[in-house]
Scaffold this motif. Sequence first.
Motif, PDB file in Angstrom:
ATOM      1  N   GLY A  18      14.161 -34.902 -15.672  1.00  0.00           N
ATOM      2  CA  GLY A  18      12.813 -35.256 -15.261  1.00  0.00           C
ATOM      3  C   GLY A  18      12.757 -35.244 -13.747  1.00  0.00           C
ATOM      4  O   GLY A  18      13.791 -35.163 -13.075  1.00  0.00           O
ATOM      5  N   TYR A  20      11.269 -37.365 -10.516  1.00  0.00           N
ATOM      6  CA  TYR A  20      10.813 -38.707 -10.178  1.00  0.00           C
ATOM      7  C   TYR A  20      10.264 -38.743  -8.753  1.00  0.00           C
ATOM      8  O   TYR A  20      10.961 -38.357  -7.816  1.00  0.00           O
ATOM      9  N   ARG A  41      21.241 -38.615 -10.479  1.00  0.00           N
ATOM     10  CA  ARG A  41      20.001 -38.609  -9.704  1.00  0.00           C
ATOM     11  C   ARG A  41      20.303 -37.899  -8.403  1.00  0.00           C
ATOM     12  O   ARG A  41      21.296 -38.185  -7.749  1.00  0.00           O
ATOM     13  N   GLN A  69      11.500 -30.278 -19.904  1.00  0.00           N
ATOM     14  CA  GLN A  69      11.472 -31.570 -19.218  1.00  0.00           C
ATOM     15  C   GLN A  69      11.509 -32.679 -20.272  1.00  0.00           C
ATOM     16  O   GLN A  69      10.820 -32.604 -21.286  1.00  0.00           O
ATOM     17  N   HIS A  71      11.109 -36.549 -20.134  1.00  0.00           N
ATOM     18  CA  HIS A  71      10.833 -37.773 -19.384  1.00  0.00           C
ATOM     19  C   HIS A  71      11.443 -39.015 -20.022  1.00  0.00           C
ATOM     20  O   HIS A  71      11.843 -39.935 -19.321  1.00  0.00           O
ATOM     21  N   ALA A  74      15.135 -39.039 -19.059  1.00  0.00           N
ATOM     22  CA  ALA A  74      15.191 -39.206 -17.605  1.00  0.00           C
ATOM     23  C   ALA A  74      14.784 -40.628 -17.206  1.00  0.00           C
ATOM     24  O   ALA A  74      15.388 -41.226 -16.316  1.00  0.00           O
ATOM     25  N   ARG A  75      13.784 -41.175 -17.876  1.00  0.00           N
ATOM     26  CA  ARG A  75      13.343 -42.542 -17.587  1.00  0.00           C
ATOM     27  C   ARG A  75      14.462 -43.546 -17.901  1.00  0.00           C
ATOM     28  O   ARG A  75      14.713 -44.460 -17.128  1.00  0.00           O
ATOM     29  N   LYS A  90       6.526 -42.457 -10.124  1.00  0.00           N
ATOM     30  CA  LYS A  90       5.871 -41.737 -11.213  1.00  0.00           C
ATOM     31  C   LYS A  90       6.655 -40.476 -11.516  1.00  0.00           C
ATOM     32  O   LYS A  90       7.439 -39.995 -10.712  1.00  0.00           O
ATOM     33  N   TRP A  91       6.448 -39.962 -12.707  1.00  0.00           N
ATOM     34  CA  TRP A  91       7.112 -38.754 -13.164  1.00  0.00           C
ATOM     35  C   TRP A  91       6.153 -37.589 -12.993  1.00  0.00           C
ATOM     36  O   TRP A  91       4.976 -37.697 -13.331  1.00  0.00           O
TER      37      TRP A  91
END
Length: 110
Positions: A18, A20, A41, A69, A71, A74-75, A90-91
């Motif tokens: 994702g 960020y 990251r 992707q 999210h 990734a979150r 935010k994504w």
Amino acid sequence: MPVRSVEDEPDITLESWGIYASPWDTLHVVGSPSGTTRARRSSPVESFDVNTMTAVTESGRTYRLVGEQDHETARLIAVTMFGAVAYLGKWISAEELALAVARPDMGGWH
């Protein structure tokens, strides 16, 4: 596990990734490096090619984003790495990243 230097690991392929946008106006790719269960990251992204899905970061490392992707994964990675601060940003999509880091063509009229 410490992060390897850019010289030792200049290129990383991320799956379950994702993008960020942090509350401090920096953009990062977040995901799982191919063939691992680790989380990663990036440092702030400086350039992004949407055609090759390749980001180059402030550190000089290159990240290739493969697959769709993701999210949700990734979150989870971001919350694990950043804690609650991950909820403040935010994504964004790959296209939004490309636009955000695009530099105007300064070559003049063609």
